[in-house]
Each structure stands twice: as C-alpha cells, then as structure tokens.
Design a protein around this motif. Structure first.
Motif, PDB file in Angstrom:
ATOM      1  N   LEU A   1       5.479  -4.621   6.287  1.00  0.00           N
ATOM      2  CA  LEU A   1       4.673  -3.471   6.669  1.00  0.00           C
ATOM      3  C   LEU A   1       3.406  -3.464   5.800  1.00  0.00           C
ATOM      4  O   LEU A   1       3.378  -2.919   4.700  1.00  0.00           O
ATOM      5  CB  LEU A   1       5.512  -2.209   6.401  1.00  0.00           C
ATOM      6  N   GLY A   2       2.377  -4.151   6.309  1.00  0.00           N
ATOM      7  CA  GLY A   2       1.104  -4.227   5.577  1.00  0.00           C
ATOM      8  C   GLY A   2       0.061  -3.354   6.259  1.00  0.00           C
ATOM      9  O   GLY A   2       0.371  -2.630   7.210  1.00  0.00           O
TER      10      GLY A   2
ATOM     11  N   GLY B   1       0.824  -1.216   0.000  1.00  0.00           N
ATOM     12  CA  GLY B   1       0.000   0.000   0.000  1.00  0.00           C
ATOM     13  C   GLY B   1       0.850   1.255   0.000  1.00  0.00           C
ATOM     14  O   GLY B   1       2.004   1.241   0.464  1.00  0.00           O
ATOM     15  N   GLU B   2       0.261   2.339  -0.533  1.00  0.00           N
ATOM     16  CA  GLU B   2       1.019   3.576  -0.739  1.00  0.00           C
ATOM     17  C   GLU B   2       1.522   4.182   0.574  1.00  0.00           C
ATOM     18  O   GLU B   2       2.671   4.620   0.683  1.00  0.00           O
ATOM     19  CB  GLU B   2       0.134   4.576  -1.504  1.00  0.00           C
TER      20      GLU B   2
ATOM     21  N   SER C   1       5.348 -11.971  -3.747  1.00  0.00           N
ATOM     22  CA  SER C   1       6.403 -11.644  -4.724  1.00  0.00           C
ATOM     23  C   SER C   1       7.518 -10.839  -4.065  1.00  0.00           C
ATOM     24  O   SER C   1       8.689 -10.965  -4.416  1.00  0.00           O
ATOM     25  CB  SER C   1       5.800 -10.957  -5.959  1.00  0.00           C
ATOM     26  N   GLN C   2       7.161 -10.021  -3.061  1.00  0.00           N
ATOM     27  CA  GLN C   2       8.217  -9.257  -2.367  1.00  0.00           C
ATOM     28  C   GLN C   2       9.113 -10.191  -1.556  1.00  0.00           C
ATOM     29  O   GLN C   2      10.328 -10.001  -1.491  1.00  0.00           O
ATOM     30  CB  GLN C   2       7.590  -8.190  -1.462  1.00  0.00           C
ATOM     31  N   MET C   3       8.496 -11.203  -0.916  1.00  0.00           N
ATOM     32  CA  MET C   3       9.299 -12.160  -0.133  1.00  0.00           C
ATOM     33  C   MET C   3      10.235 -12.937  -1.066  1.00  0.00           C
ATOM     34  O   MET C   3      11.383 -13.222  -0.721  1.00  0.00           O
ATOM     35  CB  MET C   3       8.385 -13.156   0.621  1.00  0.00           C
TER      36      MET C   3
ATOM     37  N   GLY D   1       0.428  -0.240  14.445  1.00  0.00           N
ATOM     38  CA  GLY D   1       1.587   0.595  14.802  1.00  0.00           C
ATOM     39  C   GLY D   1       2.832  -0.219  15.091  1.00  0.00           C
ATOM     40  O   GLY D   1       3.775   0.261  15.716  1.00  0.00           O
ATOM     41  N   THR D   2       2.847  -1.466  14.617  1.00  0.00           N
ATOM     42  CA  THR D   2       4.069  -2.284  14.745  1.00  0.00           C
ATOM     43  C   THR D   2       4.358  -2.944  13.401  1.00  0.00           C
ATOM     44  O   THR D   2       3.431  -3.298  12.675  1.00  0.00           O
ATOM     45  CB  THR D   2       3.898  -3.431  15.780  1.00  0.00           C
ATOM     46  N   ALA D   3       5.613  -3.108  13.083  1.00  0.00           N
ATOM     47  CA  ALA D   3       5.980  -3.836  11.857  1.00  0.00           C
ATOM     48  C   ALA D   3       6.451  -5.233  12.259  1.00  0.00           C
ATOM     49  O   ALA D   3       6.779  -5.465  13.431  1.00  0.00           O
ATOM     50  CB  ALA D   3       7.088  -3.087  11.137  1.00  0.00           C
ATOM     51  N   THR D   4       6.490  -6.136  11.286  1.00  0.00           N
ATOM     52  CA  THR D   4       6.930  -7.508  11.582  1.00  0.00           C
ATOM     53  C   THR D   4       8.333  -7.699  11.018  1.00  0.00           C
ATOM     54  O   THR D   4       8.569  -7.446   9.830  1.00  0.00           O
ATOM     55  CB  THR D   4       5.967  -8.520  10.905  1.00  0.00           C
ATOM     56  N   LEU D   5       9.238  -8.145  11.880  1.00  0.00           N
ATOM     57  CA  LEU D   5      10.607  -8.390  11.410  1.00  0.00           C
ATOM     58  C   LEU D   5      10.829  -9.887  11.331  1.00  0.00           C
ATOM     59  O   LEU D   5      10.717 -10.605  12.333  1.00  0.00           O
ATOM     60  CB  LEU D   5      11.613  -7.749  12.377  1.00  0.00           C
TER      61      LEU D   5
END
Ligand code: AMP
Length: 444
Positions: free
Chosen positions: A405-406, A357-358, A389-391, A413-417
């Motif tokens: 970051l979806g 997403g933008e 496709s990004q993975m 408010g958290t990203a997945t690492l």
C-alpha cells in the motif's frame, strides 16, 4: 520505611572516568533457571496439547494449584529424611513470619487441595492432571534444572492395581503419540506397611555389614532411609549392595497379587516393561507399585517420568484413608527428546501489510485490526521503512502474502497483493478490502 539494602545493590559503573555516563550489564537469570523462548515454546505447547488430548480421553480433569505452600506440607508428605526436604527446597520466611516453600513436586499440593475442598465427599473417584513448574536446588546439569516443569497425573479413590496400570498406559500412549520410541516402563513394588518393615530391617542389617564401602550420602541414608541406598548411582554403592536382600522376597500375599495384576494388565495391552527391584524413588510416601519411564536418549538423567502408589498420604496429611496413585513427567527432559524427533512449524503470518506513508499506515492498521480480530495471523510495519526493508521483514517472518500500500496504490484506490512464493501480483480494490482479505485467508 527504609528500603531493604538489596534494593540498592546494582552493577552501576562509570565510563571514561566521569560519573555522569553509566552502563549496566544486563542481568542474567538465576543458575539452573532457564527461559523457554519462541522457537522452543511451540514444541512445549504441542507436547502439552498432546498430553491434554490424552488426559481428556482417559477422564482426567485439570487442577491449577499455587506454586507456594507451607513448608510443613512437604516435610510431612515427601519425608524429612529425603534429599528434597533435607537439601533441595527453596524455603523462606515471608514478611508475616510464615515458613513457605516453592513447591518441589506437585503431589503434596494436589492432596492438600483434595482434602481442603473435601473432594472425596463429592465423588468416590477423582482423576486429576496439572502442568507447571517445580523448584529444587539440585546441582544444575543437562536434564537437571532448579526450576523445571512437570506434567502430573493422579488418581484418588482407587485401590485397584488397574489404576496403577492405567497410569503407566497413559505414559506409554503419550510417548508413542509423541514419537518417543526409546522409552521403557521400569516397574517395582515397594511393599506396604505390613511387609516393608521386615525388609527394611534385613536391609539395614546388611548395610551395617557393608562397612565403609558406601558413599557419604548412603552412610547417612543407611540410618535415615536405608531403601534409598538401593537406587544410589555411585558405582561403589552399587557394588556394595549387589547381594543385598531383594524386596520381592519380602512382599506379603496382597502386595504380590497387586504387583502381579499390574504386570498382567500391561501384558494384556502389549506393553513391554522391565522389572527393576532397585527402583525405590526418592519420596517417602510411595507404597506398592512404583515406576519410571526410562530412555537411553538422555544420558545420566535417564528418567522421563516417575510415579507410584501413595495410599497413606491423604491420611498422613490429616484426611480420610484414601488410596491414590500418580506420576510426574519431566517436561524439560521430554521436550529435549521430542525436539530431536520433530520441530513444530513456527507460527507464520498469512499476510504482511507493507504500508508507505502515514495515510497508508493509518489504513493498514485498521485492516490489520480487522484481520487479527477475525483470527487471521497478519502483521504490518509500524515504522517509516522503505518498501525493500518491509519486503525483507515479510520474508523473514515467512508471510505467504504481502499487501503493498504505497502512494500510487492510495491514489488508484487499489492495493497490490503479492504471493511471496509464486511472486504473482494482483490488484485488489480498497473498498471493503478487509472483509475480502478475511474471506480469502480464512479459506487457506
Ligand atoms: P520426581 O518428582 O523426582 O519423581 O521426578 C519426576 C520426573 O521429573 C523425573 O523423571 C524427571 O523427568 C523430572 N525431574 C525431576 N527433577 C528434575 C530436575 N531437577 N530437572 C529436570 N527434570 C526433573
């Protein structure tokens, strides 16, 4: 002004019988000129880095010189009757009418710069190195190109044989550091203006008696540059010159002592070498010591490096009489050998940011810039691609971690690492995320 006609030349063609749709065949590089692409360029960089480390330790300083010089420089230094000057130079007249040449070797340009800037007046001894492309219109084959690169080293202001020995030691040290074990110095003495003329006359008389056993090149060389006949690789010429006079028998006492000292210095360092009294080399300016590093790994093109002493060259080019000695390593050939021994690991990002997403992409780009400017190798997907496709791309690039970051992450408010090796995933708060990532990846 009408443009020259070559601007109009192209391979435009029509398709389907119409002249509106056109296709172009992609242009190819010039024969004998090659591209060094990622995958290979890392190897070149690692060889150059190794050479620079060694040059630093041995006290050599880098010079960077023009690729174009006046043609006269090469004609006067390399010699009018050498293969390079006679047949191989890329020479053209520029729009001002000057006759210019793409440098076929580096020594002439280094001497030109040394004299032009009167470096001899600043210090008695100079040690230079330079790395870059040379141009010779030779017949292209494996290990022989029309644009090739060399690593050059030169010592100015030292007449002592120890300078020759030091150059050979630098070469041996570099080969060892790169893991090239099958590389032997071949050395010879070409004598000096005091003793070489007698040898040249004796050789010329011998060659005149060799009748028509010589190849057409050597028949010409017999008149213009008889010493070159000695290192002709054509079997007929080898046979015809098997009993030719030997240079070693003509060396004056000074040249004999010089050559003996080079050998003693190498022996003192435990360097094994071969004395090769046919090692003449293709340039006119050499006197006394000449040498090559040869290997069996390259087939016909068996020389990785070559060099020698050229005491008279500065004077020939209009400067003071300053002794000098130097070498040139063929970087293309060296890379071909080192590439069979080791391959540097490809550069891989520590982190790939997969944004969906933008809004997420906008944030991802901000973090990416912060990471990159802090020296961390990170990448992201700029287009609107699925997570899958990004993975895939992150995996292909060899990223050790992916930051996802979806939409869900944006709301929380958290990203997945994600650790790509262990597949372990953790949540990381977005607040101050770039700094936290910088901390984390700087340590790894
Ligand atoms: P030279 O300048 O002829 O003494 O050559 C020094 C080194 O440069 C040689 O030992 C080769 O390793 C390399 N070399 C010379 N000519 C070529 C060429 N046409 N293509 C690739 N390497 C070359």
């Amino acid at each position: 002004m009408t443009p020259p006609s070559f601007f109009k030349i192209g391979n435009r063609c029509t398709r389907h019988g119409t002249d509106t749709a056109t296709t172009m065949t992609p242009l190819q590089s010039i024969k004998g000129f090659k591209d060094i692409l990622p995958g290979e360029s890392e190897l070149w960089q690692s060889i150059e880095q190794q050479a620079k480390t060694i040059f630093d330790a041995f006290g050599f300083h880098e010079v960077r010189l023009p690729l174009l010089e006046k043609t006269e420089l090469f004609a006067r230094s390399i010699g009018e009757s050498t293969d390079i000057v006679e047949k191989e130079m890329y020479t053209f007249q520029d729009r001002g009418g000057d006759l210019l040449t793409m440098r076929p070797e580096a020594t002439a340009g280094i001497v030109r710069a040394y004299l032009q800037h009167k470096l001899y007046a600043r210090e008695a001894v100079h040690k230079f190195y330079t790395i870059g492309p040379m141009f010779r219109r030779e017949r292209p084959q494996k290990g022989r190109y029309r644009q090739f690169s060399q690593i050059n080293a030169e010592i100015f202001g030292v007449a002592s044989p120890y300078a020759d020995a030091q150059l050979i030691l630098v070469l041996v040290h570099l080969m060892n550091a790169l893991g090239v074990t099958d590389a032997t110095p071949h050395i010879n003495s070409l004598g000096c203006p005091a003793c070489r003329p007698a040898f040249r006359t004796a050789l010329k008389t011998f060659l005149d008696g060799a009748g028509d056993h010589l190849c057409s090149d050597c028949v010409r060389r017999r008149e213009t540059n008889p010493l070159r006949v000695l290192d002709c690789k054509v079997p007929g010429c080898r046979e015809a010159t098997a009993n030719a006079p030997a240079l070693a028998d003509y060396l004056c006492p000074e040249c004999q002592t010089h050559f003996a000292t080079v050998q003693q210095a190498l022996e003192g360092q435990g360097v094994a070498f071969t004395i090769d009294d046919r090692l003449v080399r293709g340039l006119d300016y050499y006197i006394r010591t000449t040498f090559e590093i040869q290997t069996s790994a390259l087939g016909a093109q068996n020389a990785i490096a070559g060099g020698g002493r050229y005491d008279g060259l500065a004077h020939t080019l209009g400067g003071p009489d300053i002794p000098a000695t130097g070498f040139a390593i063929g970087l293309d050939r060296l890379a071909e050998i080192v590439g069979t021994i080791r391959q540097p690991a490809p550069l891989q990002p520590a982190l790939f940011i997969a944004a969906l997403g933008e809004e997420a992409r906008r944030k991802a780009f901000q973090w990416l810039c912060q990471l990159n400017t802090s020296g961390i190798a990170a990448e992201m997907e700029y287009g609107d691609k699925s997570l899958k496709s990004q993975m895939k791309r992150a995996d292909k690039l060899g990223a050790s971690h992916v930051l996802i970051l979806g939409e869900k992450e944006m709301q929380r408010g958290t990203a997945t690492l994600r650790n790509m090796a262990s597949k372990e995933q953790i949540d990381v708060p977005m607040r101050d995320l770039a700094n936290r990532l910088i901390e984390r990846f700087k340590k790894t």
